[in-house]
Structures are given as C-alpha cells and as structure tokens.
Design a protein around this motif. Structure first.
Motif, PDB file in Angstrom:
ATOM      1  N   GLU A  85     104.327 117.426  78.539  1.00 34.90           N
ATOM      2  CA  GLU A  85     105.368 116.640  77.873  1.00 34.90           C
ATOM      3  C   GLU A  85     106.290 115.978  78.882  1.00 34.90           C
ATOM      4  N   GLN A  86     106.633 116.711  79.946  1.00 37.99           N
ATOM      5  CA  GLN A  86     107.479 116.120  80.976  1.00 37.99           C
ATOM      6  C   GLN A  86     106.745 115.017  81.731  1.00 37.99           C
ATOM      7  N   MET A  87     105.442 115.164  81.932  1.00 41.49           N
ATOM      8  CA  MET A  87     104.675 114.108  82.595  1.00 41.49           C
ATOM      9  C   MET A  87     104.652 112.842  81.750  1.00 41.49           C
ATOM     10  N   LYS A  88     104.562 112.979  80.428  1.00 38.75           N
ATOM     11  CA  LYS A  88     104.598 111.803  79.559  1.00 38.75           C
ATOM     12  C   LYS A  88     105.942 111.087  79.659  1.00 38.75           C
ATOM     13  N   VAL A  89     107.018 111.867  79.735  1.00 48.66           N
ATOM     14  CA  VAL A  89     108.344 111.264  79.871  1.00 48.66           C
ATOM     15  C   VAL A  89     108.469 110.545  81.210  1.00 48.66           C
ATOM     16  N   ILE A  90     107.943 111.147  82.275  1.00 47.25           N
ATOM     17  CA  ILE A  90     108.003 110.504  83.593  1.00 47.25           C
ATOM     18  C   ILE A  90     107.214 109.206  83.598  1.00 47.25           C
ATOM     19  N   GLU A  91     106.023 109.210  83.016  1.00 43.01           N
ATOM     20  CA  GLU A  91     105.226 107.989  82.971  1.00 43.01           C
ATOM     21  C   GLU A  91     105.893 106.923  82.110  1.00 43.01           C
ATOM     22  N   ALA A  92     106.504 107.321  80.997  1.00 42.72           N
ATOM     23  CA  ALA A  92     107.208 106.336  80.161  1.00 42.72           C
ATOM     24  C   ALA A  92     108.393 105.735  80.894  1.00 42.72           C
ATOM     25  N   GLY A  93     109.110 106.559  81.649  1.00 44.86           N
ATOM     26  CA  GLY A  93     110.222 106.041  82.437  1.00 44.86           C
ATOM     27  C   GLY A  93     109.771 105.086  83.529  1.00 44.86           C
ATOM     28  N   GLU A  94     108.665 105.408  84.197  1.00 47.61           N
ATOM     29  CA  GLU A  94     108.139 104.507  85.229  1.00 47.61           C
ATOM     30  C   GLU A  94     107.698 103.179  84.628  1.00 47.61           C
ATOM     31  N   ALA A  95     107.118 103.224  83.418  1.00 49.40           N
ATOM     32  CA  ALA A  95     106.669 101.980  82.785  1.00 49.40           C
ATOM     33  C   ALA A  95     107.835 101.159  82.256  1.00 49.40           C
ATOM     34  N   ALA A  96     108.933 101.807  81.865  1.00 54.37           N
ATOM     35  CA  ALA A  96     110.065 101.070  81.295  1.00 54.37           C
ATOM     36  C   ALA A  96     110.906 100.382  82.358  1.00 54.37           C
ATOM     37  N   ILE A  97     110.945 100.920  83.547  1.00 52.72           N
ATOM     38  CA  ILE A  97     111.790 100.361  84.610  1.00 52.72           C
ATOM     39  C   ILE A  97     110.947  99.447  85.481  1.00 52.72           C
ATOM     40  N   SER A  98     111.391  98.213  85.612  1.00 52.88           N
ATOM     41  CA  SER A  98     110.684  97.250  86.454  1.00 52.88           C
ATOM     42  C   SER A  98     111.041  97.474  87.917  1.00 52.88           C
ATOM     43  N   PRO A  99     110.066  97.437  88.813  1.00 51.46           N
ATOM     44  CA  PRO A  99     110.400  97.606  90.246  1.00 51.46           C
ATOM     45  C   PRO A  99     111.349  96.533  90.755  1.00 51.46           C
ATOM     46  N   ARG A 100     111.223  95.317  90.219  1.00 51.86           N
ATOM     47  CA  ARG A 100     112.106  94.247  90.671  1.00 51.86           C
ATOM     48  C   ARG A 100     113.552  94.503  90.232  1.00 51.86           C
ATOM     49  N   ASP A 101     113.725  94.973  88.978  1.00 55.69           N
ATOM     50  CA  ASP A 101     115.080  95.285  88.523  1.00 55.69           C
ATOM     51  C   ASP A 101     115.669  96.447  89.314  1.00 55.69           C
ATOM     52  N   LEU A 102     114.837  97.441  89.632  1.00 55.86           N
ATOM     53  CA  LEU A 102     115.321  98.573  90.417  1.00 55.86           C
ATOM     54  C   LEU A 102     115.733  98.148  91.809  1.00 55.86           C
ATOM     55  N   ALA A 103     114.946  97.240  92.416  1.00 53.96           N
ATOM     56  CA  ALA A 103     115.288  96.751  93.756  1.00 53.96           C
ATOM     57  C   ALA A 103     116.496  95.828  93.729  1.00 53.96           C
ATOM     58  N   LYS A 104     116.701  95.123  92.602  1.00 57.36           N
ATOM     59  CA  LYS A 104     117.809  94.175  92.523  1.00 57.36           C
ATOM     60  C   LYS A 104     119.121  94.856  92.167  1.00 57.36           C
TER      61      LYS A 104
END
Length: 354
Positions: A85-104
């Motif tokens: 269940e925690q792995m699903k949450v981690i994968e959903a969080g990675e998919a929701a956050i864009s790398p460009r937005d995180l870098a910006k």
C-alpha cells in the motif's frame, strides 16, 4: 461680421453632430482629449532579460533531467522496506509531481557551504565525503584499549584509591546515599537551592567567633521537599552541610491533582504566619520568592500565599514548610467521620477538570 456667429444653440448642436466624431468629442467633452498614441498593453522586454530567461529555462530543464524516476532495482529495494500500500502511494506521488515543476519550484540551499552538485547523499564519495573507517582500524583501536585496561589492572595496588577507579571519592556523599537510600544519579537530579545566607557572630570568653549561616531547600519536583540549615567557618563547608541536611529532611508533600494543595493551610513559626491557598489550573504560583522556590521544588504549580505578619526570611521558609507538611487529606477526614468519600468528577464527569 458673418451670420454664422449669431446662430442659435440648436443650430450649433446640429452643425456639431454633422462633423466627425473625433472633432465633436473635442468640442463638446469637458475633459482633456485623449492622445492619439496609446501605451502598449505589455511593456517592452529587453534582449538581456530574454537571454536570462532562456538561460533560466535551460537550467530548469537540466535539473529536471537529473530527477529521473525510480528504476526497477530501486523499486525492489523500496519494496523490501515499505508495504504494497505504501509503494502504491509512493508511485502515485511520483506520477503526480512533474520533474520540471519540482526543479522550478524546489528551493535549493543558498548558503556558502552548499554542495555544487545535486545528490541524494546515499553514496559516500571518497574525494568529497569523509572516508569510511576500515575494519582493520577498528580492530587496532580495540586492541589498544584492551592493552591499556590490562596495564591499568597490573599497576593497581590493593587498598589504594585511584581517581579513575569509579569509586565514590567523597565520603560525605557516600554516607548521604546510605542514609537516604538514593544513588548518586538521583541525588544529582534533585533541585537544590540556597535561599538564605548571612554572617553570624558568637560571643564567648575567648572573643567573637564568626561563622556563616546557610538555609537550603531540596526537592525532586514530584512531591518531595526538605529544608536544611548549615553553619561553618568556611563557605563551602556550610553550603555542603545545609544541602545534605535538606536532602536528609525531605518529606512527602500532599498535592491535589499533582499541581496544588488541599484547601487552605496555615503555618506559624515565631512571629511569622504563612497562609497558603489552593487555586484552579493555570493560576500559577503567585507568592513571594521564598515560597515560590519551595513550591517549585515540591512540584506545585498553582498556589497563592499571604504573609500577614512578620516577614522574617528564616521564619517564613520554616512556616511555609510546616504548612505544606501538615495538610489534612480528604481521605483522613472521611475516615475520622466514618464516611465513604467519592470523587464526583470521576463518577459524573469522567475526571475532567473545568
């Protein structure tokens, strides 16, 4: 003069309506005319600002490229630590956050000691980070300590006390521990404070003998309190004597809800009278500094005190201690009257304090 100058008002309005709208606005409008050239809706952008914006975007793209998603190997390692269940949450969080937005939008350190590279610090780098200690270094250090311990044991002579032997060097502290049953750690945790100190003189046939008087209190801030007096020719001897007497004389102090006293009590020593009263939660200790220190050492947080008569410091401390130790408990009153005591709050209100 021409006849045009003598036209009526209606004729002037008709002529104004026949003219172009711009000229009519200039003639009839009361405000100043608007200039023909208007300011642009967007300000002009300089070439330097455009180049800086392009460089900033390129930097954001480069940082976003470094934020790569988890690999299959990394996911397997995470799965060993987290639940599905925690792995699903981690994968959903990675998919929701864009790398460009995180870098910006991500904030990087701006101090002088910030690293010049982006890293998760999961791997030790030999040229940048502190080098790892090898197992052979630990073995050598352990061998050195073992040899030192053996050498100390060989040089130890029976019956001789050494500074690092771990034995209690102070005979007064050892005797105090034996009398009170407290070890050295518990004695050090006690709150000890010297409240009164002054010089006294004893007149004898051999002359005046001067000494120093100390009155000290000691408490564990959890219902134990004691006072002690000491008198000696030297400052350190008098303080130690008063402190040890205070620890020996510690008595239990009754506390209501572990914050205040039971009702109102009064103590009298000499010409000093101390009247103590219980207060509601959050009232605090509103009393003079001597009684305040006694209450804090005993663990009392809500208390009111009055000293209507003499305010001699020694008598005030002794009277306050006498009042704290002679409280009448509700259980004793109920037992003396042959009654059964019931806590109404715990029965009807679940023990809540209002």
């Amino acid at each position: 003069m021409s006849a045009k100058a003598y036209q009526c008002l209606s004729c002037c309005l008709k002529d104004a309506l026949r003219q172009p709208a711009q000229h009519a606005r200039r003639q009839l409008h009361a405000s100043a005319p608007r200039p023909a050239r208007r300011r642009p809706a967007y300000p002009s952008i300089k070439q330097a600002e455009m180049e800086a914006s392009r460089a900033r975007e390129a930097d954001i793209d480069a940082r976003a490229a470094q934020l790569t998603p988890y690999t299959a190997r990394e996911k397997d390692l995470l799965a060993m630590r987290y639940t599905p269940e925690q792995m699903k949450v981690i994968e959903a969080g990675e998919a929701a956050i864009s790398p460009r937005d995180l870098a910006k939008q991500g904030r990087l350190r701006g101090d002088a000691f910030r690293p010049t590279y982006m890293d998760d610090f999961a791997t030790l780098r030999p040229l940048v980070d502190k080098p790892m200690r090898l197992a052979i270094d630990d073995a050598q250090e352990q061998t050195t300590q073992t040899r030192k311990i053996r050498s100390d044991k060989k040089l130890a002579i029976p019956g001789v006390k050494y500074s690092g032997s771990g034995e209690d060097e102070d005979p007064h502290m050892l005797r105090l521990s034996q009398q009170t049953g407290l070890d050295r750690t518990e004695i050090r945790r006690l709150r000890v404070k010297n409240l009164i100190s002054h010089r006294v003189v004893n007149q004898t046939r051999m002359g005046k003998i001067q000494s120093l008087y100390f009155l000290t209190i000691a408490g564990n801030q959890d219902g134990m309190l004691g006072i002690g007096e000491g008198k000696a020719a030297e400052d350190e001897d008098g303080k130690r004597q008063a402190m040890m007497n205070a620890i020996r004389n510690m008595r239990p102090i009754a506390r209501y809800e572990e914050r205040t006293i039971y009702g109102e009590v009064e103590g009298k020593v000499g010409g000093s009278i101390v009247q103590l009263s219980a207060r509601s939660p959050g009232f605090g200790n509103r009393c003079q500094h001597l009684i305040f220190e006694l209450a804090r050492a005993a663990g009392i947080t809500d208390l009111a005190a009055r000293t209507p008569r003499s305010r001699n410091k020694m008598n005030v401390v002794k009277a306050a201690f006498q009042a704290l130790t002679k409280q009448t408990l509700p259980e004793d009153v109920a037992k003396a009257r042959g009654r059964k005591m019931v806590d109404v709050r715990s029965v009807y209100y679940g023990g809540q304090v209002y």
